[in-house]
Motif scaffolding. Structure first.
Motif, PDB file in Angstrom:
ATOM      1  N   GLU A 403       0.802  -1.219   0.000  1.00 16.69           N
ATOM      2  CA  GLU A 403       0.000   0.000   0.000  1.00 16.69           C
ATOM      3  C   GLU A 403       0.837   1.272   0.000  1.00 16.69           C
ATOM      4  O   GLU A 403       0.292   2.366  -0.008  1.00 16.69           O
ATOM      5  CB  GLU A 403      -0.948   0.014   1.226  1.00 16.69           C
ATOM      6  N   SER A 431      -1.341   4.451   6.746  1.00 17.87           N
ATOM      7  CA  SER A 431      -1.993   3.221   6.283  1.00 17.87           C
ATOM      8  C   SER A 431      -2.512   2.388   7.439  1.00 17.87           C
ATOM      9  O   SER A 431      -3.602   1.820   7.365  1.00 17.87           O
ATOM     10  CB  SER A 431      -1.007   2.384   5.460  1.00 17.87           C
ATOM     11  N   GLN A 445      -7.427  -1.044   1.251  1.00 15.05           N
ATOM     12  CA  GLN A 445      -7.007   0.346   1.138  1.00 15.05           C
ATOM     13  C   GLN A 445      -6.918   0.767  -0.326  1.00 15.05           C
ATOM     14  O   GLN A 445      -7.268   1.898  -0.680  1.00 15.05           O
ATOM     15  CB  GLN A 445      -5.652   0.554   1.816  1.00 15.05           C
TER      16      GLN A 445
END
Length: 497
Positions: A403, A431, A445
């Motif tokens: 991510e 995150s 995400q």
């Protein structure tokens, strides 16, 4: 002065020199490095000292040039939701304050770069393209997102002083300190660029060209605590002492450390006891205590009274008190993971040349067997949940690798790599917060940010008009308690774009 040029990589650089003839030889009296060529015909160059400047070869004088400012656009449609959402999360975590506390760097460029790391898994050379069509260009109008400026920024924040300054500011807004329970582990970060930290290494049987990243997270909520870079071939066991010392320098007193078997050495066990740190770790199979405990308890382990369940798995476990290792009385938990053993047996049978029953029986004897040790006595039903909290750091590594833009590393110097890791660490904090808030929702995400990116905005010289949100974007704002305004006024000083 005569200007001469030379190539270095894909860039062209220039020198200015003055020569005179001495007999039959031509000798250089003076030579000046002009830096990178911007426009050779107009004698415009760029270096660290003057930035972009015009050089007069006749007089040797220098005239600094202001960066070209873009004219205001009457209207443009930009990606809005992702950067607005992430910037608000950064504010709520006081990351903006921590970045603003760093001296001598471009704060707007660093904030914009954090957003780029979170939103795009692309090389930094693509950051300017992302920036021009994103709300980040309105939010941080003075950010410099071209590849050269990003490299300079990473180099500037890649010093130990900058890292220390950020961590101190970050810790001031978090409840780290006395009695912090942590998980410590390391992972390989792919890096095909040659530097002193990059080595060909074999970690748990996987060969790769990488450096290693040590990460410390808080046990209860996986909040990132600390990071540092080490050479790829470093042994985990040799890094624990410095990691604990570094945490102590920042006032973080560790009360419990959850560690993998790679950290389990006699010296480290003694060090943890001396520092009054409780621990739960897996005993290394090469250690004398492991062999003695296995020899004594393995044959009688698989009986009904030792059979327990944890989650969706079944185990045999026998607690053993007063296990003496290096003159320390510890508590051991001799275990067999039945699920792991069954999987190993299935894989054995699926081999092209599966062993005969007798050989297969001998091979499977140690499958699923492991021993946990701790300074503290734990109930049988509690020790496995505590130890398997270690999975949080594996999830954290998955998060930062998938991510954020942490790998592959494309930086050459130690400073730029450290700067890259600091931006990745900041991104990881954001995150992890998003992960915690959305753990009950079946939304990754990546999907969340894509849905937010679909919320566009109309950008005018004096204001930004966000368009309507759809279901996932609306949920994102609600979960993070963010209010999306109908209109965002742009202050006069930010209207250069």
């Amino acid at each position: 002065m005569v200007i001469t040029t030379y190539a270095k990589g894909k860039a062209i650089y220039a020198n200015a020199s003055k020569s005179k003839r001495v007999g039959k030889k031509v000798v250089k009296e003076e030579q000046v490095s002009l830096g990178r060529v911007i426009d050779l015909g107009k004698h415009i160059f760029q270096n660290r000292k003057y930035g972009v400047y015009e050089y007069d070869p006749e007089t040797g004088s220098i005239r600094k040039l202001e960066a070209e400012r873009k004219k205001p656009l009457s209207f443009r449609c930009i990606d809005f939701g992702d950067s607005f959402f992430l910037s608000e999360v950064m504010k709520s975590l006081h990351i903006d304050e921590a970045i603003d506390s760093l001296e001598g760097i471009d704060h707007e460029s660093l904030k914009a770069l954090v957003l780029f790391y979170l939103e795009c898994q692309a090389p930094n050379t693509s950051a300017e393209d992302w920036y021009e069509g994103n709300y980040a260009s309105v939010l941080y109008p003075d950010a410099r997102m071209d590849g050269q400026r990003i490299s300079e920024l990473l180099r500037a924040i890649g010093t130990e002083e900058m890292k220390s300054s950020f961590l101190k500011a970050y810790y001031s807004n978090e409840t780290f300190g006395e009695g912090t329970k942590v998980i410590i582990d390391s992972t390989g970060i792919i890096n095909n660029v040659h530097c002193q930290f990059t080595t060909i290494c074999n970690h748990n049987g996987k060969v790769s060209t990488c450096l290693r990243l040590i990460t410390v997270i808080r046990e209860d909520d996986s909040k990132p605590v600390y990071f540092r870079m080490i050479p790829g071939a470093s042994l985990d066991s040799a890094t624990l002492k410095k990691t604990l010392i570094e945490l102590g320098k920042y006032g973080i007193k560790v009360s419990l450390a959850l560690l993998d078997a790679g950290y389990c050495t006699l010296q480290n066990l003694k060090r943890l006891t001396t520092m009054d740190i409780d621990f739960i770790t897996r005993l290394d199979a090469k250690m004398k205590a492991y062999k003695e405990l296995k020899k004594k308890y393995f044959s009688g382990l698989e009986v009904k009274e030792n059979f327990i369940r944890y989650g969706e798995r079944y185990f045999y476990m026998k607690p053993v008190e007063n296990v003496v290792i290096e003159n320390q009385k510890l508590f051991a938990y001799v275990c067999i993971d039945c699920t792991s053993k069954a999987y190993d047996l299935i894989r054995m049978g699926e081999r092209k040349k599966a062993p005969e029953s007798g050989k297969a029986y001998d091979e499977m004897q140690s499958d699923g067997f492991f021993i946990l040790i701790s300074r503290t006595k734990h109930a049988r039903e509690d020790i496995l949940p505590k130890y398997y909290l270690r999975q949080k750091i594996e999830q954290s590594y998955d998060l930062v690798k998938n991510e954020t833009n942490i790998q592959p590393i494309r930086n050459h110097s130690e400073e730029t790599i450290n700067g890259h890791l600091l931006v990745s660490f900041i991104s990881q904090i954001v995150s992890q917060e998003i992960q915690d808030r959305f753990k009950d929702e079946n939304i990754s995400q990546e999907r969340l940010l894509l849905a937010l990116r679909n919320q566009k905005a109309e950008a005018y010289p004096s204001e930004v008009l966000p368009l309507e949100t759809k279901r996932i974007a609306t949920l994102a704002y609600k979960k993070m308690k963010i209010t999306c305004p109908e209109t965002i006024k742009i202050p006069m000083k930010k209207r250069c774009r």
